[in-house]
Design a protein around this motif. Structure first.
Motif, PDB file in Angstrom:
ATOM      1  N   THR A 246      -5.333   9.670   5.090  1.00  0.00           N
ATOM      2  CA  THR A 246      -4.639   8.817   6.133  1.00  0.00           C
ATOM      3  C   THR A 246      -4.970   7.653   6.863  1.00  0.00           C
ATOM      4  O   THR A 246      -3.771   7.336   6.812  1.00  0.00           O
ATOM      5  N   LEU A 247      -6.075   7.231   6.006  1.00  0.00           N
ATOM      6  CA  LEU A 247      -6.780   5.178   6.474  1.00  0.00           C
ATOM      7  C   LEU A 247      -5.989   4.852   4.502  1.00  0.00           C
ATOM      8  O   LEU A 247      -6.733   5.221   4.488  1.00  0.00           O
ATOM      9  N   VAL A 248      -5.349   4.713   4.486  1.00  0.00           N
ATOM     10  CA  VAL A 248      -4.899   4.044   3.463  1.00  0.00           C
ATOM     11  C   VAL A 248      -5.061   2.367   3.172  1.00  0.00           C
ATOM     12  O   VAL A 248      -4.770   1.822   4.308  1.00  0.00           O
ATOM     13  N   LYS A 249      -5.407   1.716   1.862  1.00  0.00           N
ATOM     14  CA  LYS A 249      -6.172   0.748   2.673  1.00  0.00           C
ATOM     15  C   LYS A 249      -5.507  -0.072   1.830  1.00  0.00           C
ATOM     16  O   LYS A 249      -5.180   0.791   0.089  1.00  0.00           O
ATOM     17  N   GLY A 250      -4.346  -1.470   1.455  1.00  0.00           N
ATOM     18  CA  GLY A 250      -3.275  -2.629   0.374  1.00  0.00           C
ATOM     19  C   GLY A 250      -4.427  -3.802   0.007  1.00  0.00           C
ATOM     20  O   GLY A 250      -5.534  -3.828   0.086  1.00  0.00           O
TER      21      GLY A 250
ATOM     22  N   LEU B 219       1.003  -1.122  -0.432  1.00  0.00           N
ATOM     23  CA  LEU B 219      -0.074  -0.146   0.071  1.00  0.00           C
ATOM     24  C   LEU B 219       1.259   1.020  -0.176  1.00  0.00           C
ATOM     25  O   LEU B 219       2.305   1.427   0.437  1.00  0.00           O
ATOM     26  N   LYS B 220      -0.187   2.681  -0.182  1.00  0.00           N
ATOM     27  CA  LYS B 220       0.454   3.752  -0.325  1.00  0.00           C
ATOM     28  C   LYS B 220       0.228   4.942  -0.012  1.00  0.00           C
ATOM     29  O   LYS B 220      -0.998   4.838  -0.285  1.00  0.00           O
ATOM     30  N   TYR B 221       1.048   5.683   0.562  1.00  0.00           N
ATOM     31  CA  TYR B 221       0.379   6.913   1.100  1.00  0.00           C
ATOM     32  C   TYR B 221       0.770   7.983   0.274  1.00  0.00           C
ATOM     33  O   TYR B 221       2.804   8.053   0.122  1.00  0.00           O
ATOM     34  N   LEU B 222      -0.025   8.473  -0.430  1.00  0.00           N
ATOM     35  CA  LEU B 222       0.523   9.684  -1.406  1.00  0.00           C
ATOM     36  C   LEU B 222       0.241  11.449  -0.924  1.00  0.00           C
ATOM     37  O   LEU B 222       0.761  12.355  -0.878  1.00  0.00           O
ATOM     38  N   SER B 223      -1.457  11.560  -0.658  1.00  0.00           N
ATOM     39  CA  SER B 223      -2.359  12.579  -0.346  1.00  0.00           C
ATOM     40  C   SER B 223      -3.567  12.177   0.239  1.00  0.00           C
ATOM     41  O   SER B 223      -3.345  10.894   0.077  1.00  0.00           O
ATOM     42  N   GLY B 224      -3.794  13.169   1.290  1.00  0.00           N
ATOM     43  CA  GLY B 224      -5.652  12.695   1.013  1.00  0.00           C
ATOM     44  C   GLY B 224      -5.728  11.635   2.597  1.00  0.00           C
ATOM     45  O   GLY B 224      -5.067  12.537   3.463  1.00  0.00           O
TER      46      GLY B 224
ATOM     47  N   GLY C 224      -6.232  -7.429   3.120  1.00  0.00           N
ATOM     48  CA  GLY C 224      -7.024  -6.646   4.300  1.00  0.00           C
ATOM     49  C   GLY C 224      -5.571  -6.163   4.539  1.00  0.00           C
ATOM     50  O   GLY C 224      -6.294  -5.602   5.635  1.00  0.00           O
ATOM     51  N   PHE C 225      -4.467  -5.210   4.764  1.00  0.00           N
ATOM     52  CA  PHE C 225      -3.407  -4.624   5.282  1.00  0.00           C
ATOM     53  C   PHE C 225      -4.584  -3.557   5.174  1.00  0.00           C
ATOM     54  O   PHE C 225      -4.931  -3.568   4.298  1.00  0.00           O
ATOM     55  N   GLU C 226      -3.800  -1.898   6.669  1.00  0.00           N
ATOM     56  CA  GLU C 226      -4.688  -0.844   6.471  1.00  0.00           C
ATOM     57  C   GLU C 226      -2.821  -0.711   6.963  1.00  0.00           C
ATOM     58  O   GLU C 226      -2.519  -1.210   7.655  1.00  0.00           O
ATOM     59  N   ALA C 227      -3.170   0.815   6.296  1.00  0.00           N
ATOM     60  CA  ALA C 227      -2.373   1.873   7.194  1.00  0.00           C
ATOM     61  C   ALA C 227      -2.611   3.028   7.661  1.00  0.00           C
ATOM     62  O   ALA C 227      -3.460   3.618   6.359  1.00  0.00           O
ATOM     63  N   GLU C 228      -2.484   3.633   8.401  1.00  0.00           N
ATOM     64  CA  GLU C 228      -2.517   5.288   8.962  1.00  0.00           C
ATOM     65  C   GLU C 228      -1.361   6.551   8.837  1.00  0.00           C
ATOM     66  O   GLU C 228      -0.348   5.846   9.684  1.00  0.00           O
ATOM     67  N   PHE C 229      -1.642   7.249   8.579  1.00  0.00           N
ATOM     68  CA  PHE C 229      -0.332   7.960   8.027  1.00  0.00           C
ATOM     69  C   PHE C 229      -0.664   8.989   9.404  1.00  0.00           C
ATOM     70  O   PHE C 229      -1.768   9.613   9.403  1.00  0.00           O
ATOM     71  N   ASN C 230       0.062   9.364  10.224  1.00  0.00           N
ATOM     72  CA  ASN C 230      -0.077  10.334  11.149  1.00  0.00           C
ATOM     73  C   ASN C 230       1.574  10.996  11.205  1.00  0.00           C
ATOM     74  O   ASN C 230       2.626  11.366  11.436  1.00  0.00           O
TER      75      ASN C 230
END
Lengths: 115, 114
Positions: free
Chosen positions: B55-59, B48-53, B62-68
């Motif tokens: 902060t909770l991203v799903k990959g 998964l990736k966080y680019l913008s928008g 079933g994995f997810e990650a949160e940008f803090n």
């Protein structure tokens, strides 16, 4: 699907030998990278290239060189292999957009043992 | 310069249990954040990736990650793991002005036991 192919999965070489690791990608990507993977150290960038005949040093370029004569092919060269270059080598590529966002596609790796 | 720290080198967990793999980064500029997974004897693939928008991203899988941003963290989570999730997981950061160069963390070995 993007495919990044590394020609040799396993190599055993002797100290002082010249070693070539070849990488080919089939998606017309502009950017190509060579990483080294060691336990506990993660991946470290050796060299990268944004275009044919261009190359830039990464974080650990000492003892390595690269060649990019064609867009699809990026070669890593160990001029005189040493035992501390025993490692897993990973090639990766990305499009120009992926090159901005860092989204890479990896090959399966080449495990090099230097005796 | 950027750096990435994965706080756990090994995480053993039982099947169907939740898991969190921790990642902290440092950077003086804005960044993109990634999690990659490496199954045994394979290369890395993007999870998964966080680019913008948001902060909770799903990959995938079933994995997810949160940008803090305030805590400079990007922890990876899955509510219920499977044996097939056994792999090494790498957190990575790319700075806006670095042309796609990824800086990787040290990796976390996730071992799922039956």
């Amino acid at each position: 699907d993007v495919k990044v192919t590394q020609s040799s999965r396993y190599l055993v070489k002797r100290t002082g030998e010249k070693v070539f690791l070849e990488c080919v990608q089939d998606m017309d990507h502009e950017n190509m990278f060579w990483y080294r993977q060691d336990p506990g150290l993660g991946l470290r960038l050796i060299y990268f290239s944004y275009d044919v005949k261009m190359k830039e040093k990464g974080d650990i370029p000492e003892g390595y060189s690269v060649s990019r004569e064609k867009k699809e092919r990026f070669s890593l060269i160990l001029e005189s292999a040493s035992t501390n270059q025993t490692s897993m080598y990973l090639c990766a590529s990305s499009s120009r957009t992926g090159g901005i966002t860092g989204e890479l596609f990896f090959g399966e790796g080449s495990r090099l043992t230097v005796l | 310069a950027q750096s990435v720290t994965q706080l756990d080198s090994q995480v053993p967990v039982f099947e169907e249990a939740p898991v969190e793999l921790r990642c902290n980064y440092s950077s003086s500029v804005s960044v993109y954040l990634f999690w990659y997974v490496q199954y045994p004897n394979q290369g890395l693939q993007l999870l998964l990736k966080y680019l913008s928008g948001s902060t909770l991203v799903k990959g995938i899988n079933g994995f997810e990650a949160e940008f803090n941003k305030s805590q400079t963290s990007f922890h990876l989570r899955k509510p219920s793991v499977h044996i097939s999730d056994t792999a090494e997981y790498f957190c990575a950061v790319s700075a806006y002005n670095q042309g796609g160069k990824l800086i990787f963390g040290q990796g976390t070995e996730l071992s799922v036991k039956p």
